[in-house]
Every structure is written in structure tokens, then in C-alpha cells.
Design an enzyme around this catalytic site. Sequence first.
Site, PDB file in Angstrom:
ATOM      1  N   ASP A 140       0.875  -1.172   0.000  1.00 25.23           N
ATOM      2  CA  ASP A 140       0.000   0.000   0.000  1.00 25.23           C
ATOM      3  C   ASP A 140       0.913   1.223   0.000  1.00 25.23           C
ATOM      4  O   ASP A 140       1.662   1.452   0.961  1.00 25.23           O
ATOM      5  CB  ASP A 140      -0.892  -0.020   1.249  1.00 25.23           C
ATOM      6  CG  ASP A 140      -1.827   1.183   1.315  1.00 25.23           C
ATOM      7  OD1 ASP A 140      -1.550   2.204   0.656  1.00 25.23           O
ATOM      8  OD2 ASP A 140      -2.825   1.102   2.047  1.00 25.23           O
ATOM      9  N   VAL A 141       0.853   2.011  -1.070  1.00 27.52           N
ATOM     10  CA  VAL A 141       1.807   3.119  -1.247  1.00 27.52           C
ATOM     11  C   VAL A 141       1.626   4.254  -0.235  1.00 27.52           C
ATOM     12  O   VAL A 141       2.463   5.156  -0.163  1.00 27.52           O
ATOM     13  CB  VAL A 141       1.747   3.705  -2.672  1.00 27.52           C
ATOM     14  CG1 VAL A 141       2.367   2.761  -3.681  1.00 27.52           C
ATOM     15  CG2 VAL A 141       0.326   4.098  -3.068  1.00 27.52           C
ATOM     16  N   ASN A 196       3.574   5.248  -9.726  1.00 33.02           N
ATOM     17  CA  ASN A 196       2.436   5.238 -10.645  1.00 33.02           C
ATOM     18  C   ASN A 196       1.086   5.023  -9.961  1.00 33.02           C
ATOM     19  O   ASN A 196       0.067   5.527 -10.436  1.00 33.02           O
ATOM     20  CB  ASN A 196       2.668   4.125 -11.683  1.00 33.02           C
ATOM     21  CG  ASN A 196       1.401   3.751 -12.414  1.00 33.02           C
ATOM     22  OD1 ASN A 196       0.961   4.448 -13.339  1.00 33.02           O
ATOM     23  ND2 ASN A 196       0.765   2.648 -12.000  1.00 33.02           N
ATOM     24  N   TYR A 244      -8.013  15.622  -7.042  1.00 33.33           N
ATOM     25  CA  TYR A 244      -7.076  15.032  -8.024  1.00 33.33           C
ATOM     26  C   TYR A 244      -6.156  16.109  -8.594  1.00 33.33           C
ATOM     27  O   TYR A 244      -4.942  15.908  -8.705  1.00 33.33           O
ATOM     28  CB  TYR A 244      -7.901  14.385  -9.130  1.00 33.33           C
ATOM     29  CG  TYR A 244      -7.135  13.495 -10.076  1.00 33.33           C
ATOM     30  CD1 TYR A 244      -6.744  12.214  -9.693  1.00 33.33           C
ATOM     31  CD2 TYR A 244      -6.834  13.910 -11.373  1.00 33.33           C
ATOM     32  CE1 TYR A 244      -6.080  11.376 -10.576  1.00 33.33           C
ATOM     33  CE2 TYR A 244      -6.173  13.069 -12.268  1.00 33.33           C
ATOM     34  CZ  TYR A 244      -5.806  11.804 -11.862  1.00 33.33           C
ATOM     35  OH  TYR A 244      -5.143  10.977 -12.747  1.00 33.33           O
ATOM     36  N   THR A 289      -8.114   2.935 -19.396  1.00 26.18           N
ATOM     37  CA  THR A 289      -7.806   1.974 -18.318  1.00 26.18           C
ATOM     38  C   THR A 289      -9.046   1.851 -17.436  1.00 26.18           C
ATOM     39  O   THR A 289     -10.007   2.619 -17.584  1.00 26.18           O
ATOM     40  CB  THR A 289      -6.643   2.469 -17.423  1.00 26.18           C
ATOM     41  OG1 THR A 289      -7.075   3.647 -16.736  1.00 26.18           O
ATOM     42  CG2 THR A 289      -5.388   2.769 -18.225  1.00 26.18           C
TER      43      THR A 289
HETATM   44  P1  NAD Z   1      -5.686   1.806 -12.852  1.00 26.51           P
HETATM   45  O1  NAD Z   1      -6.814   1.929 -11.917  1.00 26.51           O
HETATM   46  O2  NAD Z   1      -5.829   0.960 -14.071  1.00 26.51           O
HETATM   47  O3  NAD Z   1      -4.379   1.302 -12.067  1.00 26.51           O
HETATM   48  C1  NAD Z   1      -4.005   1.936 -10.860  1.00 26.51           C
HETATM   49  C2  NAD Z   1      -3.392   0.887  -9.957  1.00 26.51           C
HETATM   50  O4  NAD Z   1      -3.016   1.536  -8.722  1.00 26.51           O
HETATM   51  C3  NAD Z   1      -4.375  -0.241  -9.613  1.00 26.51           C
HETATM   52  O5  NAD Z   1      -3.798  -1.491  -9.889  1.00 26.51           O
HETATM   53  C4  NAD Z   1      -4.638  -0.023  -8.131  1.00 26.51           C
HETATM   54  O6  NAD Z   1      -4.885  -1.211  -7.412  1.00 26.51           O
HETATM   55  C5  NAD Z   1      -3.351   0.658  -7.686  1.00 26.51           C
HETATM   56  N1  NAD Z   1      -3.539   1.343  -6.407  1.00 26.51           N
HETATM   57  C6  NAD Z   1      -4.552   2.159  -6.025  1.00 26.51           C
HETATM   58  N2  NAD Z   1      -4.393   2.547  -4.757  1.00 26.51           N
HETATM   59  C7  NAD Z   1      -3.244   1.970  -4.301  1.00 26.51           C
HETATM   60  C8  NAD Z   1      -2.546   1.981  -3.071  1.00 26.51           C
HETATM   61  N3  NAD Z   1      -2.995   2.674  -2.010  1.00 26.51           N
HETATM   62  N4  NAD Z   1      -1.389   1.288  -2.974  1.00 26.51           N
HETATM   63  C9  NAD Z   1      -0.936   0.586  -4.028  1.00 26.51           C
HETATM   64  N5  NAD Z   1      -1.544   0.514  -5.221  1.00 26.51           N
HETATM   65  C10 NAD Z   1      -2.697   1.193  -5.347  1.00 26.51           C
HETATM   66  O7  NAD Z   1      -5.271   3.296 -13.244  1.00 26.51           O
HETATM   67  P2  NAD Z   1      -4.306   3.867 -14.386  1.00 26.51           P
HETATM   68  O8  NAD Z   1      -5.163   4.601 -15.339  1.00 26.51           O
HETATM   69  O9  NAD Z   1      -3.372   2.833 -14.858  1.00 26.51           O
HETATM   70  O10 NAD Z   1      -3.534   4.993 -13.538  1.00 26.51           O
HETATM   71  C11 NAD Z   1      -2.186   4.868 -13.157  1.00 26.51           C
HETATM   72  C12 NAD Z   1      -1.676   6.245 -12.807  1.00 26.51           C
HETATM   73  O11 NAD Z   1      -1.762   7.090 -13.946  1.00 26.51           O
HETATM   74  C13 NAD Z   1      -2.472   6.943 -11.696  1.00 26.51           C
HETATM   75  O12 NAD Z   1      -1.585   7.666 -10.867  1.00 26.51           O
HETATM   76  C14 NAD Z   1      -3.363   7.893 -12.477  1.00 26.51           C
HETATM   77  O13 NAD Z   1      -3.746   8.998 -11.713  1.00 26.51           O
HETATM   78  C15 NAD Z   1      -2.430   8.288 -13.602  1.00 26.51           C
HETATM   79  N6  NAD Z   1      -3.098   8.802 -14.782  1.00 26.51           N
HETATM   80  C16 NAD Z   1      -3.993   8.032 -15.453  1.00 26.51           C
HETATM   81  C17 NAD Z   1      -4.620   8.556 -16.561  1.00 26.51           C
HETATM   82  C18 NAD Z   1      -5.627   7.784 -17.365  1.00 26.51           C
HETATM   83  O14 NAD Z   1      -6.283   8.400 -18.203  1.00 26.51           O
HETATM   84  N7  NAD Z   1      -5.765   6.489 -17.197  1.00 26.51           N
HETATM   85  C19 NAD Z   1      -4.337   9.865 -16.979  1.00 26.51           C
HETATM   86  C20 NAD Z   1      -3.418  10.606 -16.257  1.00 26.51           C
HETATM   87  C21 NAD Z   1      -2.800  10.057 -15.162  1.00 26.51           C
END
Ligand code: NAD
Length: 282
Positions: free
Chosen positions: A75-76, A102, A173, A208
Amino acid sequence: MKTGRYNGGRGLVAEFNNKVAVVTGAARGLGAASARGLAAAGAQVILTDVLVDEGEVQAGQIRKTGAEAVFVAHDVTHEPAWEAVMSLALEQFGRVDIVVNNAGVAPTGKPLDELALDEWQRVIGIDLDSVFLGCKHAFRAMKIRETKETGGGSIINISSIMGLIGMGNGADYNAAKGGVRLLTKVAALEGAPFGIRVNSIHPGFVDTSLVRDAIDRSVEAGRTQGGLGSANEVIEMLSLSHPIGHLGVPDDIASAVVFLAGDGARFMTGSEMVVDGGYTAQ
Ligand code: NAD
């Protein structure tokens, strides 16, 4: 870090033989794609997440390609868990060269005058506090310089276009991702004397589960207020808001991660790499 290989004008191909990478939130989405990308370029990868079963599957799929990968439940937001991840990396692999901060969650999606303090704090905790902890413990591991080879490294913080521009109903956010942007610059300044580069990536909308779930929630909320159309219509609208005409895919961000991790980016630190199909160019 090891020098990249130049492949005939088509750009530097990163090579991470013997390099060790930690990728958080690697059970899904951008983290899973980044872990695969780094492993394909030769890194030994430690995937971490709170989703244990999905994380194990991702690590297993990477191992099937012949690369080295382990999954660690993490857990980050929990500092002792960070200490455990870095200890495991140093004990099992002897070094930490690349850390990709990430893991993250979507906005709560409420106007700020309706956002409860604990909702705000949850998003700030997972999306910003975690990156502070990740940089702090990456620094400690990367400053270990037993040989000239083992010191230094590359930290990549996944921010968002929402760390650059505002979005209605995104106070938690936006604040977290904007914080990641400037935290990255401070870390870059502090890391530079130790050979540690720190950069942020600012993705546009990438297809995603995070985006799909947020769309489903907003469609549901819209229905109760007689607003938004179907999830497909929202995807279509979001696609058109990117001049390139479609959403990103996780590999689009993984490519940027692999580039920033490698020696092709050796003169880049404190920078913000925007990967958004032109969203913020408008
Ligand atoms: P996702 O939901 O597919 O994956 C995120 C992962 O983070 C999941 O596997 C989840 O279990 C994990 N996670 C959540 N809380 C956690 C915690 N407390 N400890 C450990 N792991 C935890 O999301 P994604 O779209 O792959 O997003 C990844 C990153 O990219 C995030 O930081 C998100 O804000 C950022 N981001 C995503 C997008 C997008 O459009 N998908 C755009 C900009 C930024």
C-alpha cells in the site's frame, strides 16, 4: 545508468541489463504496461500493488517472457511498506535503479463545496503522499553507492494533464497531481548531486479501468440529475477532446517511462513530459 543503444536514426533503445526497477500500481493499466516495458528492455522488475492476485498474474506473465519479475503486496500510503519494498529490492537484487511512482486513484468527482475532508484526504494520500514516500525511500536506496555502478537512478512520477490544468469537480485530483509536478522538481534538485534524475509524466486520458470506472460513476450521477449520455458517448466526447482523435493506450505511457528511465534521457531531470494526444496544446 547504462548507455542506450542507437538504432539507426529511429531513436535510442533503452537497455537495462542488471538494472532493478520498482513499479507501483503495477497490477493494472499504466503500471502493468510500464513493468512489461521495462522488463522487455532488460530490467529486473518489482511490481507492487494492493491487488495481490492481479499483481501476481502480471509478474507471472513477465516471467514467462524470460525476464525477472516479482510481485510484492504494497500500500503506497503506508511508510513501513515502502521500507519493506526497498529492503526486499536491496536484499534480493542488490540495488534500485528505477522507481516508477504510478499507483493512483481517480478524483472523487464532486464540486469542492460538496467534497468531504476525508474524501479529499483519501485522494491526496494515494495520489500525492505516496509519491513523497516513493521519492524519499527511492533516494535512500539510490544513494547507496557501494561501487560507482550502483549509485544514482531515475525516478518517474506519474502525474496527469490534470497536474497542469484544472478540471471541474476534480479539486482533490488536480491538487494531488499538481503537487506531484512540483514535488518532482524539488526532488530533481536534491537528487542531481547524487546522480538521481526525477521527472514527471503527464498523460492525457488513457483507456484503463481508472477512466472507465470514473466515466461509469459520472454517467450514473448524470442519470440521477438528467445529464450525461451513455458511457460510450462520453468516451467518444473525450476522444474528440484530444486533437489526435482517440484516447491513449497504456503502452503509450510505458514508452515514455522506458525512455525517461534510460540513458537516452540522461540530460533530463525536473522535466514534465506531456503525453496527451495534444489535449493541452489547445
Ligand atoms: P488503474 O486503476 O488501471 O491502475 C491503478 C493501480 O493503482 C491499480 O492497480 C490499483 O490497485 C493501484 N492502487 C490504487 N491505490 C493503491 C494503493 N494505495 N497502494 C498501491 N496501489 C494502489 O489506473 P491507471 O489509469 O493505470 O492509472 C495509473 C496512474 O496514472 C495513476 O496515478 C493515475 O492517476 C495516472 N493517470 C492516469 C490517466 C488515465 O487516463 N488512465 C491519466 C493521467 C494520469
